[in-house]
Design a protein around this motif. Structure first.
Motif, PDB file in Angstrom:
ATOM      1  N   SER A  27      12.536 -10.566   4.573  1.00 21.92           N
ATOM      2  CA  SER A  27      13.275 -11.814   4.779  1.00 21.92           C
ATOM      3  C   SER A  27      14.665 -11.521   5.333  1.00 21.92           C
ATOM      4  N   LEU A  31      16.000 -12.778   8.949  1.00 21.62           N
ATOM      5  CA  LEU A  31      17.219 -13.590   9.070  1.00 21.62           C
ATOM      6  C   LEU A  31      18.136 -12.995  10.135  1.00 21.62           C
ATOM      7  N   VAL A 159      13.188 -15.899  -4.269  1.00 24.61           N
ATOM      8  CA  VAL A 159      13.998 -15.559  -3.094  1.00 24.61           C
ATOM      9  C   VAL A 159      13.569 -16.423  -1.916  1.00 24.61           C
ATOM     10  N   LEU A 163      16.010 -19.095  -0.116  1.00 17.81           N
ATOM     11  CA  LEU A 163      16.353 -19.005   1.304  1.00 17.81           C
ATOM     12  C   LEU A 163      15.946 -20.282   2.041  1.00 17.81           C
ATOM     13  N   TRP A 164      14.754 -20.807   1.692  1.00 18.30           N
ATOM     14  CA  TRP A 164      14.306 -22.038   2.338  1.00 18.30           C
ATOM     15  C   TRP A 164      15.306 -23.153   2.076  1.00 18.30           C
ATOM     16  N   VAL A 167      18.586 -22.552   4.087  1.00 21.63           N
ATOM     17  CA  VAL A 167      18.498 -22.733   5.530  1.00 21.63           C
ATOM     18  C   VAL A 167      18.258 -24.203   5.896  1.00 21.63           C
ATOM     19  N   GLY A 173      23.420 -23.642   6.074  1.00 20.18           N
ATOM     20  CA  GLY A 173      22.112 -23.302   6.625  1.00 20.18           C
ATOM     21  C   GLY A 173      21.873 -23.983   7.971  1.00 20.18           C
ATOM     22  N   GLY A 204      21.713 -10.595   4.750  1.00 21.69           N
ATOM     23  CA  GLY A 204      20.439  -9.936   4.998  1.00 21.69           C
ATOM     24  C   GLY A 204      20.424  -8.525   4.443  1.00 21.69           C
ATOM     25  N   ILE A 207      20.305  -8.529   0.618  1.00 23.92           N
ATOM     26  CA  ILE A 207      18.935  -8.790   0.138  1.00 23.92           C
ATOM     27  C   ILE A 207      18.106  -7.508   0.235  1.00 23.92           C
ATOM     28  N   LEU A 245      11.280 -17.386   8.881  1.00 24.94           N
ATOM     29  CA  LEU A 245      11.231 -17.021   7.459  1.00 24.94           C
ATOM     30  C   LEU A 245       9.864 -17.333   6.857  1.00 24.94           C
TER      31      LEU A 245
END
Lengths: 298, 234
Positions: A27, A31, A159, A163-164, A167, A173, A204, A207, A245
């Motif tokens: 991920s 990104l 995670v 992230l969803w 973003v 996002g 990124g 992560i 993603l």
């Protein structure tokens, strides 16, 4: 083999936990690739370094029951800080250059970090013990499954959801998505896109560091472990669609499950399966399962 | 007060020179037209002002402060809005997301927000959840203008706003731009559509081959058909 539901279930869980761990790492790569358009060869090295930093921090936090989790956070912060330095001092000067310069630069990072790990931690295999309370197995009804691997599945999903949400549902996002589509236009609206690039690279990489730390108890730490993971992450990015993603999530699951069931079905060809899968996807949808054709593609 | 002063700029793309000694001035509250055929340097002049293709010589000043050499985002934050010719909405963002990312407070005038923008462009409110890439050309043009307004600019650079739009849509757009002028916004309009510019501008510049060939009021140009035929007829 197929008449043994317990074995199938265990392999399913193995596939899911491998997939989710791969997703945590890929991920970050996705990104960075989607927004900065930089193919970061060093992403696997960041993952490896995260594992090693975790090893050292676990030793330092030895007494605390929360020691491992503090070490995971510490690894993410350490890799984020390293990424900040790399971006500000070096990488940002290469955005306007040919992709070849970026590839050479991130490849140089791979070599540098590889040697740094050997100097700092030696060449022998190191291991991190499971955090307290998670060294056993959990009864899932059908079978017992290692608790820590189960937790990796859950963290991977969290995670992904996090992230969803970031973003698609936050203004930051939205800015990241706009930067992915048209950097120049966003600059013209008064947005400092250089700062967005910086924070995407930092996030990124952080992560990746977190992924390395989380993987550390489940795998062996050794120099060279970065090469395998970065190849897998690239395959995931290609299968899922560069910069997508959702595609990274799907690609990670496919790769994890293919790995787990390939071992059962055709063990001698298991290693080839993911490459065959990639070839298949490239033949049918060259832009990846959830990616979009680049402008001008016919 | 002079808002924008472009003084003798030269701009090139790589080895090809595009602008030779262009000077343009915009007073507060004024609307200025840039006229000329395709490829004479109208877009490059705007890109030079925004710092997207910085000039190699000459200067660009905003309220007396030199801005050439500054990053594009800093120039925009001083109060310059830019609507480029190819519209460039963010295709994967919805209408309201396109507006939201550009939101920024600036200046003392009444601030633009989503509601005020929708009042000017009611069509956008109907499609607020539609992706930018799925809008018609006219709607995309409204969205790029509305998006620039969200940053509360004092000067708006509009590059070929009428290009490729149906005549009825152009008329509506003209009314909407006039409403912006009435609200006190200063404008630079780059156009090939002569009447569109003459109706909206106080003064005009005619560009040819990267140089200014005529500078005067819209009325002066109206009364000089020979200028129109020499520099603007196709």
């Amino acid at each position: 083999m197929f008449d043994n539901p317990v074995l199938l279930f265990i392999q399913l869980m193995n596939g899911l936990s491998l997939g989710m761990n791969l997703f945590i790492i890929s991920s970050g790569l996705t990104l960075i690739l989607g927004v900065l358009r930089v193919l970061n060869f060093a992403h696997g090295a960041f993952f490896m370094l995260g594992g090693y930093v975790c090893f050292t921090l676990v030793g330092a936090f030895d007494m605390s029951p929360m020691g491992f989790w503090l070490a995971v956070i510490g690894s993410a912060l350490a890799l984020g800080a390293l990424a900040w330095i790399i971006e500000r001092l070096m990488l940002r000067h290469l955005y306007h250059r040919d992709h070849l310069y970026q590839l050479l630069f991130t490849y140089a990072l791979v070599l540098l970090i590889g040697d740094l790990v050997k100097v700092g931690w030696g060449s022998s295999v190191l291991s991190v013990s499971f955090p307290p309370g998670l060294d056993g197995a959990t009864n899932l009804g059908v079978a017992y499954y290692p608790s820590y691997r189960l937790l990796l599945c859950v963290i991977g999903v969290l995670v992904g959801l996090g992230l969803w949400y970031f973003v698609n549902r936050t203004r930051a996002g939205r800015l990241v998505r706009a930067a992915r589509q048209d950097r120049e236009m966003l600059e013209s609206l008064g947005i400092n896109v250089g700062r967005i690039y910086l924070w995407v690279f930092v996030a990124g990489s952080a992560i990746a560091g977190m992924g390395g730390a989380l993987a550390a108890p489940a795998i062996a730490l050794a120099p060279g472990m970065d090469a395998e993971i970065v190849v897998e992450c690239f395959i995931i990015a290609i299968i899922g669609g560069l910069g997508s993603l959702g595609g990274a999530f799907l690609g990670s699951l496919i790769l994890g499950l293919l790995n787990a069931f390939g071992v059962l079905l055709i063990p001698e060809f298991e290693i080839v399966l993911i490459y065959l899968m990639m070839v298949l996807v490239l033949l049918i949808r060259p832009w990846g399962l959830l990616g979009k054709p680049e402008a001008g593609y016919r | 007060m002079t808002l924008l002063e472009v003084d003798g700029i030269h701009t090139s793309y790589g080895i090809s020179d595009v602008l030779f000694d262009i000077s343009v001035r915009v007073e507060a509250g004024e609307s200025v037209g840039l006229l000329g055929r395709n490829g004479v340097g109208k877009s490059t002049t705007m890109r030079s002002i925004m710092g997207l293709t910085p000039p190699s010589q000459g200067s660009v000043s905003w309220k007396g402060q030199k801005v050439n050499g500054m990053p594009t985002s800093d120039i925009a934050r001083l109060g310059v809005g830019f609507v480029p010719e190819d519209r460039r909405v963010f295709p994967d963002l919805t209408v309201w997301e396109n507006l939201d990312i550009a939101r920024r407070m600036h200046g003392d005038a009444e601030q633009w927000d989503e509601q005020r923008v929708y009042a000017l462009f009611p069509e956008l409110e109907r499609f607020r959840d539609r992706r930018g890439g799925h809008l018609s050309g006219g709607q995309q043009q409204m969205l790029t203008i509305a998006r620039s307004l969200m940053g509360n600019p004092e000067l708006l650079l509009l590059d070929e706003p009428s290009e490729g739009l149906a005549p009825l849509v152009v008329d509506k757009l003209k009314e909407q731009i006039a409403a912006l002028q009435a609200a006190g916004l200063s404008l630079v309009l780059a156009e090939q559509n002569l009447n569109f510019v003459l109706d909206l501008s106080d003064r005009v510049y005619i560009l040819e081959k990267g140089e200014v060939k005529f500078e005067g009021t819209s009325d002066e140009l109206r009364q000089s058909p020979e200028l129109v035929s020499r520099y603007l007829s196709v």
